[in-house]
Design an enzyme around this catalytic site. Sequence first.
Site, short mmCIF file in Angstrom:
data_model
loop_
_atom_site.label_atom_id
_atom_site.label_comp_id
_atom_site.label_asym_id
_atom_site.label_seq_id
_atom_site.Cartn_x
_atom_site.Cartn_y
_atom_site.Cartn_z
N ASP A 66 100.67 -2.55 75.70
CA ASP A 66 101.54 -1.84 74.77
C ASP A 66 100.84 -0.62 74.18
OD1 ASP A 66 99.72 -3.36 73.37
OD2 ASP A 66 101.20 -4.55 72.31
N ASP A 135 103.80 -13.81 63.87
CA ASP A 135 105.24 -14.11 64.01
C ASP A 135 105.60 -14.52 65.44
OD1 ASP A 135 105.06 -11.71 65.37
OD2 ASP A 135 106.49 -10.63 64.10
N HIS A 137 104.79 -12.93 68.27
CA HIS A 137 104.98 -11.90 69.29
C HIS A 137 103.82 -11.86 70.27
CE1 HIS A 137 102.81 -9.02 66.42
NE2 HIS A 137 102.19 -8.77 67.54
N GLU A 142 108.67 -8.37 69.54
CA GLU A 142 108.90 -8.99 68.24
C GLU A 142 110.02 -10.04 68.34
OE1 GLU A 142 106.82 -8.53 66.10
OE2 GLU A 142 106.47 -6.47 65.45
C1 GLP Z 1 99.04 -6.57 68.03
C2 GLP Z 1 99.03 -6.39 69.54
C3 GLP Z 1 99.14 -7.71 70.27
C4 GLP Z 1 98.13 -8.69 69.70
C5 GLP Z 1 98.43 -8.92 68.23
C6 GLP Z 1 97.48 -9.93 67.59
O1 GLP Z 1 100.31 -6.69 67.50
N1 GLP Z 1 100.08 -5.54 69.99
O2 GLP Z 1 98.91 -7.52 71.65
O3 GLP Z 1 98.20 -9.90 70.39
O4 GLP Z 1 98.27 -7.67 67.58
O5 GLP Z 1 96.29 -9.29 67.21
P1 GLP Z 1 94.96 -10.02 66.85
O6 GLP Z 1 94.40 -10.49 68.15
O7 GLP Z 1 94.11 -8.97 66.22
O8 GLP Z 1 95.29 -11.13 65.93
#
Ligand code: GLP
Length: 260
Positions: A66, A135, A137, A142
């Site tokens: 993304d 949440d 995702h 989302e």
């Molecule tokens: C962002 C990214 C996701 C990731 C999420 C969780 O929203 N787009 O790909 O999985 O964060 O991040 P973290 O690994 O820092 O908890």
Amino acid sequence: MEVVIAPAEELALLAADHIDKLLRRKPDAVLGLATGSSPLKVYDELARRHTEEGLSFAQARGFMLDEYVGLPADHPERYRNVIEKEIASRVGWAPEQVQGPDGLAEDLEEACVRYEQAIVDAGGVDVQILGIGTDGHIAFNEPGSSLASRTRIKTLTAQTREDNARFFDGDLDKVPVHCLTQGLGTIMSARHLVLLATGKQKAEAVHQLVEGPVSAMWPATIMQMHQHATVLIDDAAASRLQLADYYRQTYATKPAWQGL
Ligand code: GLP
């Protein structure tokens, strides 16, 4: 779905070992790259193996999950730059070996179609690394995302923007509102999904992912429909799992010949 509960360092080693084996078996493997803090230890270990043990990424390619829409090309939090810093530059990848959705394209819809095609042209993703949002995702799909979605523009939830504000000097106003993200259908097309999650703040999302009903309200639950999905979590992230003891027992008695 395989659930492995272990300390964070061990989880990172498991994921890195798996990618190491894949690259030695298939040097031109296609790796799906996630941003966020969850995969960082895996990237550290892969970079170490590249430098110290000659693990080659020369023929491999990476596809990002993304990207934020509209962050300037040189913005440190632009996911393309984050991936460059955390993994690409450390394993000797040339810029063209790593692709991501173009959040600066004039025609964003066309950029999404192009990105889907680029993944197909590369032969599809062999191993997709994933984190999970609080949440539920994955990538930036989302709650409410179509379970069949492909790469497209999405609006970030208030929760995700708050979670990610720490990367933008804690200033919510600096967090972009829109992103381009591989869809859940795109992610499901990868041949193997490896999700990493640690910490209590992920416990509810992990419980839903592994044990909840498949629902667009918890987008990661679509992974229950994948033939080869691996969930790597620490004790805190596993703390809400009903069948945690069973997952622990399964892993403890796993046949030695069976990889992830
Ligand atoms: C962002 C990214 C996701 C990731 C999420 C969780 O929203 N787009 O790909 O999985 O964060 O991040 P973290 O690994 O820092 O908890």
